[in-house]
Design an enzyme around this catalytic site. Structure first.
Site, PDB file in Angstrom:
ATOM      1  N   GLY A  46       7.373   4.975   7.705  1.00 43.91           N
ATOM      2  CA  GLY A  46       6.621   5.945   7.662  1.00 43.91           C
ATOM      3  C   GLY A  46       7.261   6.852   8.993  1.00 43.91           C
ATOM      4  O   GLY A  46       8.088   6.561   9.602  1.00 43.91           O
ATOM      5  N   SER A  47       6.161   7.676   9.582  1.00 47.28           N
ATOM      6  CA  SER A  47       6.258   8.393  10.644  1.00 47.28           C
ATOM      7  C   SER A  47       6.280   7.494  11.976  1.00 47.28           C
ATOM      8  O   SER A  47       5.923   6.399  12.106  1.00 47.28           O
ATOM      9  CB  SER A  47       5.258   9.445  10.896  1.00 47.28           C
ATOM     10  OG  SER A  47       4.223   8.949  10.943  1.00 47.28           O
ATOM     11  N   GLU A  98      10.432   1.010   9.921  1.00 53.81           N
ATOM     12  CA  GLU A  98      11.616   2.090   9.677  1.00 53.81           C
ATOM     13  C   GLU A  98      10.864   3.488   9.702  1.00 53.81           C
ATOM     14  O   GLU A  98      10.137   3.826   8.800  1.00 53.81           O
ATOM     15  CB  GLU A  98      12.029   2.033   8.047  1.00 53.81           C
ATOM     16  CG  GLU A  98      12.606   0.561   7.757  1.00 53.81           C
ATOM     17  CD  GLU A  98      13.925   0.328   8.285  1.00 53.81           C
ATOM     18  OE1 GLU A  98      14.730   1.424   8.389  1.00 53.81           O
ATOM     19  OE2 GLU A  98      14.406  -0.868   8.319  1.00 53.81           O
ATOM     20  N   THR A 129       2.623   6.836  13.348  1.00 54.55           N
ATOM     21  CA  THR A 129       1.767   5.580  12.667  1.00 54.55           C
ATOM     22  C   THR A 129       2.675   4.395  12.881  1.00 54.55           C
ATOM     23  O   THR A 129       1.919   3.220  13.025  1.00 54.55           O
ATOM     24  CB  THR A 129       1.929   5.740  11.192  1.00 54.55           C
ATOM     25  OG1 THR A 129       1.342   7.344  11.047  1.00 54.55           O
ATOM     26  CG2 THR A 129       0.815   5.005  10.632  1.00 54.55           C
ATOM     27  N   GLY A 130       4.075   4.290  12.914  1.00 53.77           N
ATOM     28  CA  GLY A 130       4.616   3.129  13.122  1.00 53.77           C
ATOM     29  C   GLY A 130       4.319   2.328  14.488  1.00 53.77           C
ATOM     30  O   GLY A 130       4.472   1.201  14.680  1.00 53.77           O
ATOM     31  N   CYS A 150      14.039  11.109   5.557  1.00 54.24           N
ATOM     32  CA  CYS A 150      14.235  10.545   6.860  1.00 54.24           C
ATOM     33  C   CYS A 150      15.414  10.482   7.481  1.00 54.24           C
ATOM     34  O   CYS A 150      15.618  10.916   8.489  1.00 54.24           O
ATOM     35  CB  CYS A 150      13.679   8.859   6.864  1.00 54.24           C
ATOM     36  SG  CYS A 150      14.636   8.017   5.917  1.00 54.24           S
ATOM     37  N   GLU A 179      10.792  16.186  14.654  1.00 53.59           N
ATOM     38  CA  GLU A 179      11.173  15.993  13.497  1.00 53.59           C
ATOM     39  C   GLU A 179      10.339  16.886  12.898  1.00 53.59           C
ATOM     40  O   GLU A 179       9.049  17.046  13.136  1.00 53.59           O
ATOM     41  CB  GLU A 179      10.935  14.530  13.125  1.00 53.59           C
ATOM     42  CG  GLU A 179      11.181  14.369  11.444  1.00 53.59           C
ATOM     43  CD  GLU A 179      10.700  12.967  10.964  1.00 53.59           C
ATOM     44  OE1 GLU A 179       9.850  12.403  11.309  1.00 53.59           O
ATOM     45  OE2 GLU A 179      11.476  12.355  10.022  1.00 53.59           O
ATOM     46  N   LYS A 188       0.895  -1.237  -0.104  1.00 51.20           N
ATOM     47  CA  LYS A 188      -0.065   0.185   0.118  1.00 51.20           C
ATOM     48  C   LYS A 188       1.055   1.225  -0.016  1.00 51.20           C
ATOM     49  O   LYS A 188       1.556   1.538   1.150  1.00 51.20           O
ATOM     50  CB  LYS A 188      -0.948   0.011   1.009  1.00 51.20           C
ATOM     51  CG  LYS A 188      -1.991   1.108   1.119  1.00 51.20           C
ATOM     52  CD  LYS A 188      -2.521   1.803   2.229  1.00 51.20           C
ATOM     53  CE  LYS A 188      -1.628   2.784   2.842  1.00 51.20           C
ATOM     54  NZ  LYS A 188      -1.701   4.156   1.858  1.00 51.20           N
TER      55      LYS A 188
HETATM   56  P1  NAP Z   1       3.027   8.154   7.640  1.00 52.08           P
HETATM   57  O1  NAP Z   1       2.176   9.343   7.719  1.00 52.08           O
HETATM   58  O2  NAP Z   1       3.347   7.485   8.962  1.00 52.08           O
HETATM   59  O3  NAP Z   1       2.335   7.194   6.554  1.00 52.08           O
HETATM   60  C1  NAP Z   1       3.228   6.037   6.179  1.00 52.08           C
HETATM   61  C2  NAP Z   1       2.110   5.230   5.436  1.00 52.08           C
HETATM   62  O4  NAP Z   1       1.500   4.587   6.580  1.00 52.08           O
HETATM   63  C3  NAP Z   1       1.246   5.664   4.320  1.00 52.08           C
HETATM   64  O5  NAP Z   1       1.155   4.770   3.459  1.00 52.08           O
HETATM   65  C4  NAP Z   1      -0.061   5.874   5.223  1.00 52.08           C
HETATM   66  O6  NAP Z   1      -1.035   5.944   4.419  1.00 52.08           O
HETATM   67  C5  NAP Z   1      -0.151   4.614   6.120  1.00 52.08           C
HETATM   68  N1  NAP Z   1      -0.749   4.783   7.236  1.00 52.08           N
HETATM   69  C6  NAP Z   1      -1.281   5.910   7.880  1.00 52.08           C
HETATM   70  N2  NAP Z   1      -2.018   5.466   8.920  1.00 52.08           N
HETATM   71  C7  NAP Z   1      -2.104   4.104   9.101  1.00 52.08           C
HETATM   72  C8  NAP Z   1      -2.565   2.990  10.112  1.00 52.08           C
HETATM   73  N3  NAP Z   1      -3.266   3.525  11.029  1.00 52.08           N
HETATM   74  N4  NAP Z   1      -2.228   1.757   9.662  1.00 52.08           N
HETATM   75  C9  NAP Z   1      -1.518   1.431   8.588  1.00 52.08           C
HETATM   76  N5  NAP Z   1      -1.041   2.323   7.535  1.00 52.08           N
HETATM   77  C10 NAP Z   1      -1.261   3.714   7.898  1.00 52.08           C
HETATM   78  O7  NAP Z   1       4.304   8.669   7.140  1.00 52.08           O
HETATM   79  P2  NAP Z   1       4.494   9.745   5.782  1.00 52.08           P
HETATM   80  O8  NAP Z   1       3.982  11.266   6.435  1.00 52.08           O
HETATM   81  O9  NAP Z   1       3.904   9.241   4.789  1.00 52.08           O
HETATM   82  O10 NAP Z   1       5.943   9.819   5.765  1.00 52.08           O
HETATM   83  C11 NAP Z   1       6.742  10.565   6.440  1.00 52.08           C
HETATM   84  C12 NAP Z   1       7.544   9.907   7.803  1.00 52.08           C
HETATM   85  O11 NAP Z   1       8.219   8.833   7.137  1.00 52.08           O
HETATM   86  C13 NAP Z   1       8.463  10.761   8.220  1.00 52.08           C
HETATM   87  O12 NAP Z   1       8.657  10.727   9.702  1.00 52.08           O
HETATM   88  C14 NAP Z   1       9.946  10.264   7.937  1.00 52.08           C
HETATM   89  O13 NAP Z   1      11.111  10.360   8.597  1.00 52.08           O
HETATM   90  C15 NAP Z   1       9.400   8.641   7.664  1.00 52.08           C
HETATM   91  N6  NAP Z   1      10.422   7.953   6.768  1.00 52.08           N
HETATM   92  C16 NAP Z   1      11.202   6.952   7.233  1.00 52.08           C
HETATM   93  C17 NAP Z   1      12.176   6.197   6.376  1.00 52.08           C
HETATM   94  C18 NAP Z   1      13.017   5.205   6.940  1.00 52.08           C
HETATM   95  O14 NAP Z   1      13.665   4.356   6.084  1.00 52.08           O
HETATM   96  N7  NAP Z   1      13.282   5.121   8.436  1.00 52.08           N
HETATM   97  C19 NAP Z   1      12.067   6.538   4.991  1.00 52.08           C
HETATM   98  C20 NAP Z   1      10.994   7.558   4.550  1.00 52.08           C
HETATM   99  C21 NAP Z   1      10.274   8.155   5.353  1.00 52.08           C
HETATM  100  P3  NAP Z   1      -1.604   7.270   3.764  1.00 52.08           P
HETATM  101  O15 NAP Z   1      -0.472   8.185   3.388  1.00 52.08           O
HETATM  102  O16 NAP Z   1      -2.350   7.081   2.607  1.00 52.08           O
HETATM  103  O17 NAP Z   1      -2.482   8.059   4.747  1.00 52.08           O
END
Ligand code: NAP
Length: 495
Positions: A246-247, A269, A250-251, A303, A399, A194
């Site tokens: 992701g964040s 991650e 959410t993680g 990230c 962050e 997804k």
């Molecule tokens: P996010 O809001 O946590 O979303 C990540 C993914 O999770 C999206 O596909 C989102 O869907 C989905 N999601 C949201 N709520 C969910 C739930 N309750 N259950 C399951 N999935 C759910 O993160 P983002 O804003 O897209 O990305 C930015 C964050 O990612 C930053 O904190 C960044 O540091 C982190 N990141 C980490 C890495 C790493 O390798 N460590 C790499 C890149 C980014 P929707 O978008 O459709 O809501």
């Protein structure tokens, strides 16, 4: 300079009413709820994508399970590697199309998608493909007593876990998606992925190419839509592993949901607040170049990018002055403008969040450079440099995931280490110095999954990547990913 012309195939893809890709077919369900995908460079709606219904998500998991049992799961390691290498070739051959699709919906510069994201996706894919034939167990000799001459042998097998649910963010949706697809398929798993609803396009095209490359229907499925779909996948009894990027908030929710669903294995991650330390001997020009290359790429939406800079007090003024001058001279423009050096933020909500940070920084008089939104259309802001009030400044702890970098001077190296580690996160960190003995002494003291020296953020498929503390669980790349996508089975024999 104006935008590059879109390839006709990109326009056709955008106009094609995209939806999901399940069991080898592009599916846009009749009557499905459709969500808008925006072009961050203009703020306009690029296309509408059909949200996968619960029934389609169920179909995707069943298809992935079928492919695991009947086709991909029993494909020989050699042929898995062949198919993944073919997919890499097809991504390379269709590189411009993928670069344009990714830039259009993410706001990422066409330079970055053409010269980093697409080619690096190919490099990672080929690296993973090479592992397919090198996944193996071990043999052991048990020391059980032998009463009547019986003997014992034992060995371990690495067995694919089954269906993987991949959930990815919007910042590098193509490359991070490829990491998850390649990890799963290399090990013989199948995957339902997804993407973020902000960037649902490029992986749909990759799924089509995978079919062409010989990955059988059902082995790779893309289901588009909101976080609700992620929740359905995580709770599904047919999903053996969740791989989430992701964040942090959410993680944490994903990790809890996976464990309480079926003790489903999960890798996370997550975000970071990555420190970079510039020691007294650094060259000012090289330091500035390094900061520009790493902290402001993709408008800081990376990230592992450095968001807090600890600079030795003897160099802090010179580095900040030169950095502010260079940032102020950057040409801002849309993702498809080849002359632009700095583009839009990826979506309106994120833009508004960054503008909120600007208001706080301006109110506290911390802005050394930037700190303002730029007129639209599109989600543009200024690349920004802040000076921290002290080590407890919130800008050194939260962050921003944007082009906001905060500087604090230091004098003493013990203080430096304390400040670098004073964070709930631990994704990446860097040390900039020509004194390698000093760097070698600092490396073990820094709490981070990766420590870079005289560089920051660069990733290589042979080097494991992941976070410590609140930045996650698990490692991608190297051989480390194999532990996460396979189960270790022990076999003992008496003869
Ligand atoms: P996010 O809001 O946590 O979303 C990540 C993914 O999770 C999206 O596909 C989102 O869907 C989905 N999601 C949201 N709520 C969910 C739930 N309750 N259950 C399951 N999935 C759910 O993160 P983002 O804003 O897209 O990305 C930015 C964050 O990612 C930053 O904190 C960044 O540091 C982190 N990141 C980490 C890495 C790493 O390798 N460590 C790499 C890149 C980014 P929707 O978008 O459709 O809501």
């Amino acid at each position: 300079m104006s935008d590059i012309a879109l390839l006709p195939s990109v326009q056709r893809f955008i106009d094609s009413q995209p939806g999901s890709f399940v069991e080898g077919q592009a599916i846009s369900e009749a009557g499905a709820e459709r969500f808008d995908v925006f072009n961050p460079s203009t703020g306009e709606v690029l296309t509408q994508v059909a949200q996968a219904s619960p029934a389609l998500v169920e179909h995707a998991v069943q298809a992935a399970h079928g492919a695991f049992v009947n086709s991909w799961g029993s494909t020989t390691p050699y042929l898995r590697g062949v198919a993944l290498n073919r997919l890499a070739d097809l991504i390379e051959a269709n590189g411009e199309e993928l670069a344009q699709l990714e830039s259009l919906s993410s706001g990422k510069s066409i330079h970055l998608t053409r010269h980093l994201e697409v080619p690096q996706s190919v490099v990672f894919l080929r690296y993973f493909a090479g592992w397919a034939t090198k996944i193996h167990g071990q043999t052991m000799t048990p020391s059980l007593p032998s009463m009547q001459g019986e003997q014992y042998a034992a060995f371990t097998r690495r067995e694919a876990v089954g269906v993987v649910a991949g959930i990815t963010p919007w910042n590098f949706s193509l490359m991070i998606g490829i990491w998850k697809i390649a990890s799963a398929l290399t090990c013989g798993c199948t995957i339902v992925l997804k993407p973020s609803e902000f960037t649902p396009l490029s992986l749909l095209r990759v799924a089509q190419l995978a079919l062409e490359a010989g990955v059988p229907p059902g082995a790779l499925n893309i289901v588009n839509g909101s976080g609700r779909i992620g929740q359905q996948l995580i709770g599904h009894p047919g999903v053996a592993k969740v791989s989430f990027t992701g964040s942090v908030p959410t993680g944490v929710a994903v990790g809890k949901a996976a464990l309480s669903a079926n003790l489903t294995r999960v890798t996370l991650e997550l975000g970071g607040k990555n420190p970079a330390a510039f020691l007294a001997d650094v060259d000012v020009d090289q330091a500035v170049e390094g900061i520009l290359q790493t902290a402001y790429v993709h408008q800081g939406q990376v990230c592992a990018a450095p968001e807090r800079l600890y600079i030795h007090s003897s160099k802090v003024d010179a580095i900040c002055a030169e950095l502010a001058q260079r940032l102020g001279a950057m040409k801002v423009g849309g993702a498809l403008d080849e002359s632009a050096q700095f583009g839009p933020l990826a979506n309106k909500a994120h833009h508004d969040k960054i503008v909120g940070f600007f208001a706080q920084a301006n109110a506290r008089g911390q802005v050394l450079c930037g700190g303002k939104p730029l007129p639209g259309p599109g989600y543009f802001v200024e690349p920004t440099l802040l000076r921290a009030t002290d080590a407890q400044d919130p800008f050194l702890h939260e962050e921003t995931f944007g082009p906001i970098v905060t500087v604090l001077p230091f004098d003493d190296e013990d203080d430096l280490v304390r400040m670098m580690n004073d964070s709930p996160f631990g994704l990446g960190a860097s040390v900039w110095t020509n004194d390698l003995a000093k760097a070698m002494r600092l490396i073990p003291r820094i709490e981070a999954g990766t420590v870079w020296v005289n560089m920051h953020t660069f990733l290589d498929p042979s080097v494991p990547f992941g976070g410590v503390k609140g930045s996650g669980i698990g490692r991608e790349f190297g051989s480390a990913f194999i532990d996460d996508y396979t189960e270790l089975k022990s076999v003992m024999m008496r003869f």
